[in-house]
Design a protein around this motif. Sequence first.
Motif, mmCIF file in Angstrom:
data_model
loop_
_atom_site.group_PDB
_atom_site.id
_atom_site.type_symbol
_atom_site.label_atom_id
_atom_site.label_comp_id
_atom_site.label_asym_id
_atom_site.label_seq_id
_atom_site.Cartn_x
_atom_site.Cartn_y
_atom_site.Cartn_z
ATOM 1 N N TYR A 50 0.853 -1.191 0.000
ATOM 2 C CA TYR A 50 0.000 0.000 0.000
ATOM 3 C C TYR A 50 0.885 1.237 0.000
ATOM 4 N N SER A 51 1.194 1.707 -1.199
ATOM 5 C CA SER A 51 1.976 2.919 -1.400
ATOM 6 C C SER A 51 1.331 3.699 -2.535
ATOM 7 N N ASN A 52 1.785 4.913 -2.738
ATOM 8 C CA ASN A 52 1.190 5.752 -3.773
ATOM 9 C C ASN A 52 2.049 5.748 -5.016
ATOM 10 N N ALA A 53 1.430 6.007 -6.164
ATOM 11 C CA ALA A 53 2.129 6.092 -7.444
ATOM 12 C C ALA A 53 1.311 6.977 -8.371
ATOM 13 N N PRO A 54 1.949 7.657 -9.327
ATOM 14 C CA PRO A 54 1.200 8.462 -10.292
ATOM 15 C C PRO A 54 0.208 7.607 -11.078
ATOM 16 N N ASP A 98 -7.023 6.193 -11.302
ATOM 17 C CA ASP A 98 -7.696 7.226 -10.516
ATOM 18 C C ASP A 98 -9.092 6.709 -10.213
ATOM 19 N N LEU A 99 -9.338 6.334 -8.957
ATOM 20 C CA LEU A 99 -10.626 5.788 -8.544
ATOM 21 C C LEU A 99 -11.313 6.787 -7.629
ATOM 22 N N TRP A 100 -12.170 7.624 -8.226
ATOM 23 C CA TRP A 100 -12.924 8.629 -7.486
ATOM 24 C C TRP A 100 -12.004 9.551 -6.680
ATOM 25 N N GLY A 101 -10.886 9.921 -7.308
ATOM 26 C CA GLY A 101 -9.942 10.826 -6.663
ATOM 27 C C GLY A 101 -8.934 10.154 -5.761
ATOM 28 N N MET A 102 -9.002 8.833 -5.631
ATOM 29 C CA MET A 102 -8.061 8.069 -4.817
ATOM 30 C C MET A 102 -7.209 7.188 -5.725
ATOM 31 N N ASN A 143 -6.351 2.933 -2.456
ATOM 32 C CA ASN A 143 -5.931 3.601 -1.229
ATOM 33 C C ASN A 143 -7.023 4.586 -0.826
ATOM 34 N N VAL A 144 -7.692 4.310 0.270
ATOM 35 C CA VAL A 144 -8.858 5.098 0.651
ATOM 36 C C VAL A 144 -8.500 6.322 1.493
ATOM 37 N N TYR A 145 -7.263 6.391 1.963
ATOM 38 C CA TYR A 145 -6.846 7.546 2.785
ATOM 39 C C TYR A 145 -5.340 7.760 2.627
ATOM 40 N N GLY A 146 -4.948 9.009 2.467
ATOM 41 C CA GLY A 146 -3.532 9.376 2.515
ATOM 42 C C GLY A 146 -2.768 9.221 1.226
ATOM 43 N N ALA A 147 -3.423 8.811 0.134
ATOM 44 C CA ALA A 147 -2.721 8.616 -1.135
ATOM 45 C C ALA A 147 -3.643 9.037 -2.279
#
Length: 323
Positions: A50-54, A98-102, A143-147
């Motif tokens: 669970y990490s963020n990516a463009p 991009d899933l609803w801004g997440m 990711n539902v929070y923080g990413a």
Amino acid sequence: MNGITDAGENEGGYLLKCCYKRVHLVWMFLMVLFIVVSRAHAQDLEPRAYSNAPVGLNFLLAGYSYSQGGVSVDPAVPLEDANIEAHSMILAYVHTLDLWGMSGNFSLVAPYACASGSAKFAGESRERNICGFGDPRFKLAINVYGAPALSLKEFADYKQDIIVGTSFQITPPAGQYDSTKLLNIGTNRWSFEPEIGLSKSVGHLTMELTAGATFYSDNTDYLEGHTLEIEPVYSIQGHIIYNLKSNIWCSLDGTYYWGGQTAINGVKGDTLQENTRVGATLSLPINRHNSVKLYASSGVSTRTGSNFDTLGVSWQYRWGGGF
């Protein structure tokens, strides 16, 4: 965001700023390690799940690993007196969304494996050598929070704090299966795996904790027409990740799972699983598009089930999303 990718790094400055000599030494190091670990079975320990990516990035992955011991291609089936060697390969594709801004991603994994050896299950003893395609895996993660979902340009300013994510994986019965054999590559039943994860970054450290459960449909053609039922398997997984310079990272990994008691034609056996595994992972970026990951894991304690050692290596290529 997904354990298959290593996309949690900031894209700004990702390209290694090093001379040819350093790259040459890295490649020599990788070749030596590849010789050491060039045998196969995919492990369940997944740091950076669970990490963020463009958004809009694509990842193509190829992996090869080796496992020895009480390893089963079907992790839900606990084997007794197992002495098995498994060589496994995977080809995987991941696309960030991009899933609803997440931020999220979709992944597809196609495994291929060769296994040889002997084992017992429910008192049945078998020996076999087999190669074939395993059951494919389809996974959607968000990711539902923080990413938040970010473009490549926006991602350059992103700093991780706390990320909460969730995923759902489906595995259909599409692998090679022979109902007359105990050891198989495919499983002849569906599985469904929901999971939730938490990731916290503190300086160079990232700490992750995930919890999941895997639910199974019945195999109605087990050993020539019998019905094999498998209760859910529950798991907790943790990782301590250290981010080094030049986007190199390493991690200590651990997992504990339990459940999975089986029944044949409604008669339950003494097959309740309760196992602990530990491992380590090292990720080495080669250039802007390519990276190599090395990993190893081993069983620490096993009540019933898969007590085995694994060594593996995987290569990742990424493109798209303005990258």
